[in-house]
Motif scaffolding. Sequence first.
Motif, short mmCIF file in Angstrom:
data_model
loop_
_atom_site.label_atom_id
_atom_site.label_comp_id
_atom_site.label_asym_id
_atom_site.label_seq_id
_atom_site.Cartn_x
_atom_site.Cartn_y
_atom_site.Cartn_z
N GLU A 33 0.99 -0.97 0.19
CA GLU A 33 0.15 -0.17 -0.06
C GLU A 33 0.91 1.58 0.33
O GLU A 33 0.34 2.46 -0.82
N GLU A 34 1.97 1.79 0.20
CA GLU A 34 2.94 2.64 0.67
C GLU A 34 3.66 2.80 -0.96
O GLU A 34 4.09 4.09 -1.25
N THR A 35 3.36 1.70 -1.92
CA THR A 35 4.55 1.56 -3.26
C THR A 35 3.22 2.05 -4.16
O THR A 35 2.53 2.13 -4.09
N THR A 36 3.80 3.21 -4.97
CA THR A 36 2.80 3.71 -5.92
C THR A 36 3.24 2.84 -7.34
O THR A 36 4.72 3.01 -7.28
N VAL A 37 2.70 3.80 -8.44
CA VAL A 37 2.98 3.47 -9.55
C VAL A 37 3.81 3.87 -9.57
O VAL A 37 4.99 3.33 -10.62
N ASP A 38 4.17 5.42 -9.73
CA ASP A 38 4.82 6.26 -9.80
C ASP A 38 6.27 5.63 -9.43
O ASP A 38 7.54 5.68 -10.01
N ASP A 39 6.74 5.30 -8.09
CA ASP A 39 7.66 4.90 -7.61
C ASP A 39 8.15 3.44 -8.42
O ASP A 39 9.12 3.55 -8.38
N ILE A 40 7.40 2.68 -8.22
CA ILE A 40 7.69 1.13 -9.36
C ILE A 40 8.28 1.76 -10.60
O ILE A 40 9.41 1.63 -11.01
N ALA A 41 8.08 2.80 -11.16
CA ALA A 41 8.28 2.83 -12.83
C ALA A 41 9.65 4.03 -12.90
O ALA A 41 10.28 3.58 -13.43
N ARG A 42 9.94 4.90 -11.94
CA ARG A 42 10.87 5.23 -11.24
C ARG A 42 12.35 3.87 -10.99
O ARG A 42 12.73 4.99 -11.22
N ALA A 43 11.54 3.61 -10.25
CA ALA A 43 12.95 2.59 -9.74
C ALA A 43 12.79 1.63 -10.85
O ALA A 43 14.22 1.13 -11.03
N ALA A 44 12.46 1.54 -12.41
CA ALA A 44 12.39 1.02 -12.70
C ALA A 44 13.19 2.10 -14.58
O ALA A 44 13.73 1.32 -15.41
N GLY A 45 13.04 2.84 -13.55
CA GLY A 45 13.13 3.56 -15.55
C GLY A 45 12.56 3.84 -16.25
O GLY A 45 12.99 4.06 -17.54
N ILE A 46 11.54 3.94 -15.91
CA ILE A 46 10.43 4.01 -17.51
C ILE A 46 9.38 5.06 -17.19
O ILE A 46 9.32 5.92 -15.61
N GLY A 47 8.69 5.74 -17.72
CA GLY A 47 7.25 7.15 -17.37
C GLY A 47 6.72 5.97 -17.19
O GLY A 47 6.29 4.55 -17.57
N ARG A 48 5.80 6.27 -16.63
CA ARG A 48 4.57 6.04 -15.86
C ARG A 48 2.94 4.96 -17.33
O ARG A 48 2.61 3.99 -16.81
N ARG A 49 3.63 5.86 -18.02
CA ARG A 49 2.90 4.98 -19.34
C ARG A 49 3.46 4.16 -19.72
O ARG A 49 2.23 2.62 -20.26
N THR A 50 4.56 4.10 -19.82
CA THR A 50 5.01 2.46 -19.68
C THR A 50 4.93 2.01 -18.96
O THR A 50 4.39 0.56 -19.31
N PHE A 51 4.50 1.65 -17.65
CA PHE A 51 3.90 0.73 -16.67
C PHE A 51 2.68 0.59 -17.32
O PHE A 51 2.49 -1.00 -16.64
#
Length: 197
Positions: A33-51
Amino acid sequence: MGADSRRTGRRPATSAAELEHLALQIFAERGFEETTVDDIARAAGIGRRTFFRYFASKNDVPWGDFDGQLEVMRASLAAAGAGEPMLAVLRRAILDFNTYPPAEGAWLRRRMTLILRTPALQAHSTLRYASWREVIAEFVARRVGQPADALTPQAVAAAHLGVAVTAYEQWLREEGADLVAILDEALGLLATGFEAF
């Protein structure tokens, strides 16, 4: 930015599997719950839309390619010989569905811990379980000549789901246990109507 300018840090995730593994690691560290899509995208080096090209939502990440695997199971059930006993076909298909390469074992444990123990995922899990039951019920319906929403197909599907989830819960409690062996034993109990007891 010039052609030679490159972002430093983590290499961008290039596949759904890589993105899933990264997200599972972040969930384990920070909490789902503490992790956002933006957190994942940022860590992956991709954009939110790519996620969102890979996953429809954060809730879908732990399930990986569940829909694709369901289609494989559906095809396997459809290809079974008419003379093979229904429960034997189901047992084989469910074991195949839950057999993973050894390299995926630790990731599967993380994934299933998240799915089975995260309250925020329970509603989403209900939808996934319904899809799984639907595949089983359709197969049973063809075998018994009833509609997929009739009692027998629905009861067989629900019983098999219950046994599968229970096997996963048992596996998560026993570090180093063999998931397929536990699942096979549980399906065997179901196939015999627990007659040994």
